[in-house]
Write a protein that holds these residues in place. Structure first.
Motif, PDB file in Angstrom:
ATOM      1  N   THR A 267       0.858  -1.187   0.000  1.00  0.00           N
ATOM      2  CA  THR A 267       0.000   0.000   0.000  1.00  0.00           C
ATOM      3  C   THR A 267       0.893   1.235   0.000  1.00  0.00           C
ATOM      4  O   THR A 267       2.118   1.140  -0.052  1.00  0.00           O
ATOM      5  CB  THR A 267      -0.931   0.013   1.222  1.00  0.00           C
ATOM      6  N   GLY A 268       0.267   2.405   0.066  1.00  0.00           N
ATOM      7  CA  GLY A 268       1.037   3.640   0.094  1.00  0.00           C
ATOM      8  C   GLY A 268       0.209   4.766   0.657  1.00  0.00           C
ATOM      9  O   GLY A 268      -1.005   4.615   0.863  1.00  0.00           O
ATOM     10  N   PRO A 269       0.819   5.917   0.921  1.00  0.00           N
ATOM     11  CA  PRO A 269       0.059   7.042   1.467  1.00  0.00           C
ATOM     12  C   PRO A 269      -1.080   7.489   0.564  1.00  0.00           C
ATOM     13  O   PRO A 269      -2.041   8.096   1.031  1.00  0.00           O
ATOM     14  CB  PRO A 269       1.109   8.131   1.655  1.00  0.00           C
ATOM     15  N   ASN A 270      -0.980   7.188  -0.744  1.00  0.00           N
ATOM     16  CA  ASN A 270      -2.061   7.484  -1.688  1.00  0.00           C
ATOM     17  C   ASN A 270      -2.336   6.301  -2.612  1.00  0.00           C
ATOM     18  O   ASN A 270      -2.951   6.459  -3.657  1.00  0.00           O
ATOM     19  CB  ASN A 270      -1.722   8.720  -2.524  1.00  0.00           C
ATOM     20  N   HIS A 271      -1.882   5.130  -2.191  1.00  0.00           N
ATOM     21  CA  HIS A 271      -2.060   3.929  -3.009  1.00  0.00           C
ATOM     22  C   HIS A 271      -2.919   2.938  -2.243  1.00  0.00           C
ATOM     23  O   HIS A 271      -2.617   2.588  -1.103  1.00  0.00           O
ATOM     24  CB  HIS A 271      -0.710   3.300  -3.342  1.00  0.00           C
ATOM     25  N   SER A 272      -3.984   2.450  -2.893  1.00  0.00           N
ATOM     26  CA  SER A 272      -4.917   1.539  -2.228  1.00  0.00           C
ATOM     27  C   SER A 272      -4.329   0.162  -1.978  1.00  0.00           C
ATOM     28  O   SER A 272      -4.858  -0.604  -1.167  1.00  0.00           O
ATOM     29  CB  SER A 272      -6.184   1.399  -3.068  1.00  0.00           C
ATOM     30  N   GLY A 273      -3.258  -0.176  -2.674  1.00  0.00           N
ATOM     31  CA  GLY A 273      -2.704  -1.520  -2.593  1.00  0.00           C
ATOM     32  C   GLY A 273      -3.200  -2.437  -3.689  1.00  0.00           C
ATOM     33  O   GLY A 273      -2.743  -3.573  -3.810  1.00  0.00           O
ATOM     34  N   ALA A 274      -4.136  -1.945  -4.497  1.00  0.00           N
ATOM     35  CA  ALA A 274      -4.718  -2.771  -5.551  1.00  0.00           C
ATOM     36  C   ALA A 274      -3.748  -2.933  -6.719  1.00  0.00           C
ATOM     37  O   ALA A 274      -2.845  -2.122  -6.935  1.00  0.00           O
ATOM     38  CB  ALA A 274      -6.017  -2.138  -6.046  1.00  0.00           C
ATOM     39  N   THR A 275      -3.960  -3.985  -7.480  1.00  0.00           N
ATOM     40  CA  THR A 275      -3.338  -4.150  -8.786  1.00  0.00           C
ATOM     41  C   THR A 275      -4.469  -4.280  -9.793  1.00  0.00           C
ATOM     42  O   THR A 275      -5.503  -4.886  -9.506  1.00  0.00           O
ATOM     43  CB  THR A 275      -2.447  -5.398  -8.831  1.00  0.00           C
ATOM     44  N   ILE A 277      -7.674  -2.995 -11.401  1.00  0.00           N
ATOM     45  CA  ILE A 277      -8.719  -2.044 -11.015  1.00  0.00           C
ATOM     46  C   ILE A 277      -8.420  -1.496  -9.626  1.00  0.00           C
ATOM     47  O   ILE A 277      -8.197  -2.241  -8.677  1.00  0.00           O
ATOM     48  CB  ILE A 277     -10.102  -2.736 -11.027  1.00  0.00           C
ATOM     49  N   GLY A 278      -8.413  -0.181  -9.514  1.00  0.00           N
ATOM     50  CA  GLY A 278      -8.097   0.456  -8.243  1.00  0.00           C
ATOM     51  C   GLY A 278      -6.632   0.801  -8.065  1.00  0.00           C
ATOM     52  O   GLY A 278      -6.250   1.385  -7.058  1.00  0.00           O
ATOM     53  N   GLU A 279      -5.807   0.452  -9.038  1.00  0.00           N
ATOM     54  CA  GLU A 279      -4.378   0.766  -8.959  1.00  0.00           C
ATOM     55  C   GLU A 279      -4.137   2.132  -9.580  1.00  0.00           C
ATOM     56  O   GLU A 279      -4.666   2.456 -10.640  1.00  0.00           O
ATOM     57  CB  GLU A 279      -3.552  -0.287  -9.681  1.00  0.00           C
ATOM     58  N   THR A 280      -3.354   2.937  -8.904  1.00  0.00           N
ATOM     59  CA  THR A 280      -2.994   4.260  -9.404  1.00  0.00           C
ATOM     60  C   THR A 280      -1.482   4.348  -9.561  1.00  0.00           C
ATOM     61  O   THR A 280      -0.749   3.416  -9.224  1.00  0.00           O
ATOM     62  CB  THR A 280      -3.470   5.354  -8.429  1.00  0.00           C
ATOM     63  N   SER A 281      -1.029   5.473 -10.065  1.00  0.00           N
ATOM     64  CA  SER A 281       0.402   5.657 -10.283  1.00  0.00           C
ATOM     65  C   SER A 281       1.125   6.139  -9.038  1.00  0.00           C
ATOM     66  O   SER A 281       2.331   6.392  -9.076  1.00  0.00           O
ATOM     67  CB  SER A 281       0.627   6.660 -11.427  1.00  0.00           C
ATOM     68  N   ASP A 282       0.407   6.276  -7.938  1.00  0.00           N
ATOM     69  CA  ASP A 282       1.028   6.732  -6.688  1.00  0.00           C
ATOM     70  C   ASP A 282       2.028   5.700  -6.175  1.00  0.00           C
ATOM     71  O   ASP A 282       1.837   4.485  -6.352  1.00  0.00           O
ATOM     72  CB  ASP A 282      -0.043   6.954  -5.613  1.00  0.00           C
TER      73      ASP A 282
END
Length: 589
Positions: A267-275, A277-282
């Protein structure tokens, strides 16, 4: 247990560092689709049957012995609200290695586990992990304390659990709800005063537990785990404890608040932990350099341990973990090493997730520190083939604060943005002292030391020593006790001689009343006026930024607040403009 500043302490006032692990299962492992009795439809194929995992594979004593071998002193024991109310006994197969538990309900098994853990010397933290017995933590109906049930039902279940274990002094804490997050439609918030206000809900539940069920429990409050839709370009993130910096919790019993935060490398401060769907570039936490990770951990959590602030409290990293033998990725491995180093550096309280898992031929989920196969054979962290072992042993053996923890002054914020915050147990038991107004009262033993010009914020402290619980109080709504014109041209509410302010009330933005109580020691001057209508005027900055963006007035650590002045002339909203600060006979800590 209680807290002193940033530390948890035991009954003798000695530091008790939470070296803990999570024994999951009673919160549910079902993924939510397919036949619930099929292990394939449970997280990692590990079917708990709604009780702590592993009771089908190893005797209770062996499970607990493994926790002792890991060097733990505490167990975070998740449960679901559904578990509390299940009336059917657990299947015999679910307790195959513990036949003495046959015929018990899930709650009855949970009781036995609590009793065994505490008899072995562990401190147990009850953790309301889920509402329904499902695997956490996506969009699963368990996002908030009141997503799948009413807030009232949630509170009543907590009172039930707190009372159930009240006679067991090693049941040490109530971890109110796990990873509060967005559901399909809306976000949780911290302080908006609506039905999704986690700050308010946790405050109310914690106070009810301490005042109605068990005054000895530590109250564990996590921050907000996720808000927003995880799509690049849209607002989203994991605030964790960041909102506490400007709006903290003040419990009705002092020394009982612990904040908690969770961190996983994926996970990350702005990352959901998803791969997918729900994955961002954060960036994920495991993408951060050691320096970047340290900065983020301080911003999101460890700042709370800074002494002398209104938010000062222990921070428990009540979940962190990583894959074991099968984890070959360089980033997850480096993250775990770096994260352990940060826990050591911060002398942090921690709890690994999870303790117990399944394996077959030494292969399985891998995240647990101890695994059992269907025949009861254990695979353990220290078997020599688990790369995590050196870091874990380094963490368990790390030096840190030990022994007696000195009593330190407490500073607590009062915020009546949306309603009363009467944190004195004595005043809670008395009739309404200013009907129709929003009221704020410091916890017993503390006094009012600061106010904001606008925003109705206040600051309490016990610097100089705690006050005795008063046998009387005085509500001041006029100038009858004013003995000198210390704020010429302004209306002045002043405590009677020998008394000090412990609370205040407001109607809208306007001052309504000052609540006073005997000082319990000499508070006879000298007097001075502190004006703060045009800027901050704080004799002490201890307590921190208790009213962000507002002008604040604050008496010195060795003073008491004995009066407040305001004006109703044109252009004024009758908000506090000046304080009467008076010398206080006491040793300032």
């Amino acid at each position: 247990m209680s807290t002193r500043g940033r530390y948890v302490v035991d009954a003798d006032g000695n530091r008790f560092r939470l070296r803990a692990g999570n024994w999951h299962g009673a919160s549910g492992t079902y993924n939510g689709s397919g036949e619930i009795t099929d292990p394939a439809n449970h997280h990692a194929g590990e079917m708990s049957s709604g009780i702590p995992l592993g009771l089908d594979r190893a005797p209770l004593a062996e499970l607990i012995g493994s926790f002792q071998a890991l060097g733990l002193n505490s167990i975070r024991l998740p449960f679901s609200n559904q578990m509390i109310h299940e009336t059917a006994p657990v299947p015999d197969r679910a307790v195959a290695a513990n036949p003495q538990l046959r015929g018990r309900t899930p709650l009855g098994v949970y009781d036995a586990v609590v009793a065994a853990l505490t008899a072995a010397g562990f401190a147990v933290f009850l953790n309301n992990h889920t509402t329904t017995s499902r695997w956490c933590c996506g969009v699963d109906g368990n996002e908030r304390w009141n997503t799948a049930q009413t807030a009232q039902k949630w509170e009543e279940d907590w009172l039930f659990m707190a009372r159930r274990y009240r006679s067991n002094n090693r049941v040490a804490g109530a971890d109110l709800y796990n990873e509060v997050r967005r559901n399909v439609l809306d976000d949780p918030n911290w302080g908006l005063g609506d039905a999704r206000d986690w700050h308010a809900a946790a405050q109310r539940a914690g106070d009810r537990i301490l005042s109605e069920a068990n005054p000895e429990l530590l109250i564990v409050i996590e921050g907000i785990n996720w808000f927003g839709i995880p799509v690049d370009g849209l607002p989203h993130g994991r605030p964790t404890l960041e909102p506490v910096r400007t709006l903290s919790n003040t419990l009705a019993r002092s020394g009982k608040l612990v904040y908690a935060a969770h961190f996983y490398g994926y996970t990350g401060p702005n990352h959901s932990g998803a791969t997918g769907i729900g994955e961002t570039s954060d960036p994920r936490y495991q993408d951060l350099s050691r320096t970047e990770l340290a900065e983020v951990l301080r911003r999101q959590a460890s700042f709370v341990t800074e002494e002398g602030q209104h938010f000062t409290a222990p921070v428990w990293v009540s979940e962190f973990g990583v894959g074991g033998r099968a984890e070959t990725g360089a980033k997850p491995r480096a993250w775990f090493e770096n994260f352990v180093d940060e826990l050591i550096k911060a002398d942090a309280d921690f709890a690994y997730w999870p303790l117990v898992g399944w394996h077959e031929n030494r292969r399985g989920n891998g995240w647990a520190l101890a695994h059992w196969d269907a025949a009861g054979n254990r695979m353990f962290l220290d078997d020599g083939d688990d790369w995590r072992a050196p870091a874990w042993r380094r963490l368990i053996a790390a030096s840190g604060k030990t022994g007696p923890v000195p009593v330190v002054p407490q500073w607590r914020q009062l915020a009546i943005d949306h309603g009363d915050l009467v944190q004195s147990m004595r005043m809670r038991g008395l009739p309404d002292w200013d009907s129709g107004a929003r009221k704020a009262v410091c916890p017993d033993g503390q006094r009012l030391i600061g106010l904001s010009h606008t925003g109705n914020r206040g600051l309490c402290t016990d610097a100089g020593g705690p006050l005795p619980v008063p046998a009387e109080h005085q509500v001041v709504t006029d100038e009858r006790f004013v003995t000198a014109d210390w704020a010429s041209g302004y209306t002045k509410f002043q405590c009677p001689a020998g008394q000090l302010a412990i609370g205040y009330s407001a109607r809208g933005a306007a001052v309504s009343a000052l609540l006073c109580a005997p000082a319990g020691r000499s508070a006879g001057g000298p007097d001075r006026t502190v004006w703060f209508d045009r800027g901050d005027n704080r004799a002490s900055t201890r307590g921190g930024e208790f009213a962000p963006g507002r002008h604040k007035g604050q008496c010195g650590d060795g003073e008491v607040l004995a009066g407040v002045a305001w004006t109703g002339r044109i252009g004024s909203a009758r908000t506090p403009d000046a304080l009467l600060c008076r010398g206080f006979a006491g040793t300032v800590r």
